[in-house]
Motif scaffolding. Structure first.
Motif, PDB file in Angstrom:
ATOM      1  N   VAL A 290      -8.888  13.345  36.470  1.00 43.26           N
ATOM      2  CA  VAL A 290      -9.788  13.903  35.455  1.00 43.26           C
ATOM      3  C   VAL A 290     -10.912  12.922  35.141  1.00 43.26           C
ATOM      4  CG1 VAL A 290      -9.948  14.700  33.062  1.00 43.26           C
ATOM      5  CG2 VAL A 290      -8.017  15.415  34.483  1.00 43.26           C
ATOM      6  N   GLN A 291     -10.582  11.658  34.953  1.00 40.40           N
ATOM      7  CA  GLN A 291     -11.620  10.669  34.654  1.00 40.40           C
ATOM      8  C   GLN A 291     -12.639  10.537  35.787  1.00 40.40           C
ATOM      9  OE1 GLN A 291      -8.896   7.285  33.346  1.00 40.40           O
ATOM     10  NE2 GLN A 291     -10.578   7.069  31.906  1.00 40.40           N
ATOM     11  N   ALA A 292     -12.172  10.680  37.018  1.00 40.23           N
ATOM     12  CA  ALA A 292     -13.062  10.542  38.168  1.00 40.23           C
ATOM     13  C   ALA A 292     -13.860  11.811  38.442  1.00 40.23           C
ATOM     14  CB  ALA A 292     -12.250  10.165  39.406  1.00 40.23           C
ATOM     15  N   GLY A 293     -13.556  12.895  37.711  1.00 34.79           N
ATOM     16  CA  GLY A 293     -14.268  14.147  37.919  1.00 34.79           C
ATOM     17  C   GLY A 293     -13.756  14.964  39.080  1.00 34.79           C
ATOM     18  N   ARG A 294     -12.645  14.536  39.684  1.00 34.03           N
ATOM     19  CA  ARG A 294     -12.088  15.303  40.799  1.00 34.03           C
ATOM     20  C   ARG A 294     -11.411  16.578  40.324  1.00 34.03           C
ATOM     21  NH1 ARG A 294     -10.870   9.859  42.278  1.00 34.03           N
ATOM     22  NH2 ARG A 294      -8.814  10.041  41.262  1.00 34.03           N
ATOM     23  N   ILE A 295     -10.917  16.555  39.080  1.00 35.45           N
ATOM     24  CA  ILE A 295     -10.345  17.744  38.440  1.00 35.45           C
ATOM     25  C   ILE A 295     -11.103  17.973  37.141  1.00 35.45           C
ATOM     26  CG2 ILE A 295      -8.326  18.721  37.295  1.00 35.45           C
ATOM     27  CD1 ILE A 295      -6.569  17.328  39.323  1.00 35.45           C
TER      28      ILE A 295
END
Length: 328
Positions: A290-295
């Protein structure tokens, strides 16, 4: 004054009451937490209707995020001022403040806000154990996921894509189909509740060249149980992790034999995060994505906590897409 949603008898959404409450000091192993956001989950309706029996009167809700305001003796893994999230018993998350056990609390990284946390803790950890613990899925596998546009569904499909897994998703409307596809669902089947189970299973087999899928993830229950079994490949696994349409029927062992030596399991999130180390590992992987923007976490319905009756009505109507939260 602090407030909470409570219920004194089981039944429809109208049994929920918005009340003033007293919140005391935390005892040994407890904290007092001030909620900033509360998760709205279909599992909440299971308690309200009595499908999951609890002693009444009772609070409502199992997921929230907020700030620790005080800690009791013997609490070492969180401190006053910490931002935390949680999911699990005891009931009582539908509240502005509460005293609760400290053990389920998970520290929130700086990059994840409380609204996002309340929208994803239960759903995200559910996806984590479904994808990482239930079956040894590998890149190239194809699975069937019911309710692909729901809060769990949208996280699941994004995570599955990261793992190289192809997802066939079912939804009830064309609007939901577009949302599921935009979130990584490879094949979206619009299957209203009145649709023939045989038709849905046949479409799954068309996509898989007649083989069926090795795993079906089914949160709907009674209405999709037959479809799910008929969609499985030989020695396939049906994962019944929810009962939105009612409990699954009694399992007929001969039906599993004639279907191709099938397996059925009814897991619960609580058993996959009971161990603190397991919970930390699954939460860490979820938070990293989530933090990396992947989800991406989609919050498509927001309510005031005092509007819990309407929120439950909307949830049970099937109109909700993605996650729903109460913002405080």
């Amino acid at each position: 004054m602090p407030n909470a949603v409570r219920y004194y008898q089981t039944g429809g959404p109208e049994v929920l009451r918005w009340e003033d409450i007293q919140v005391g000091d935390p005892g040994p192993g407890q904290v007092r937490i001030r909620h900033e956001a509360v998760g709205l989950n279909f599992a909440d309706t299971y308690f309200r209707t009595g499908l999951y029996p609890v002693q009444l009167p009772a609070g409502m809700g199992v997921e929230a995020a907020g700030v620790v305001e005080a800690v009791g003796p013997d609490v070492t893994h969180v401190r006053a001022g910490d931002r935390v999230t949680y999911t699990g018993s005891p009931l009582g998350a539908y509240s502005t403040e509460r005293v609760m056990p400290a053990a389920p609390l998970i520290a929130l990284p700086d990059g994840i806000g409380c609204n996002t946390a309340a929208a994803m803790t239960m759903r995200g950890l559910t996806c984590a154990y479904l994808l990482r613990r239930i079956h040894p899925l590998k890149p190239g596998d194809t699975v069937l996921l019911h309710a692909a546009a729901g809060g769990v569904g949208l996280i699941f499909t994004q995570w599955a894509k990261l793992l190289g897994i192809t997802v066939i998703g079912t939804v009830s409307t064309e609007e939901k189909a577009a949302v599921a596809h935009a979130n990584g669902c490879d094949h979206v089947l619009v299957c209203p509740r009145a649709d023939s189970p045989d038709n849905t299973a046949a479409r799954v087999r068309e996509i898989t060249d007649g083989a069926g899928v090795p795993v079906v993830f089914d949160s709907i229950g009674a209405a999709t149980y037959a479809t799910s079994l008929k969609s499985l490949a030989r020695r396939g696994l049906l994962v019944c992790f929810g009962t939105a349409s009612g409990p699954v029927p009694p399992i007929d062992a001969m039906e599993l034999v004639t279907g191709g030596s099938l397996f059925v399991t009814r897991p619960a999130l609580a058993d996959y995060i009971a161990d603190p180390a397991d919970r930390a590992e699954l939460a860490g992987e979820l938070f990293d994505h989530v933090q990396a923007g992947r989800i991406r976490i989609s919050i498509n319905q927001r309510y005031e906590l005092a509007d819990a009756v309407q929120a439950h009505r909307d949830l049970e109507s099937g109109r909700s897409i993605g996650s729903s939260v109460f913002s405080l």
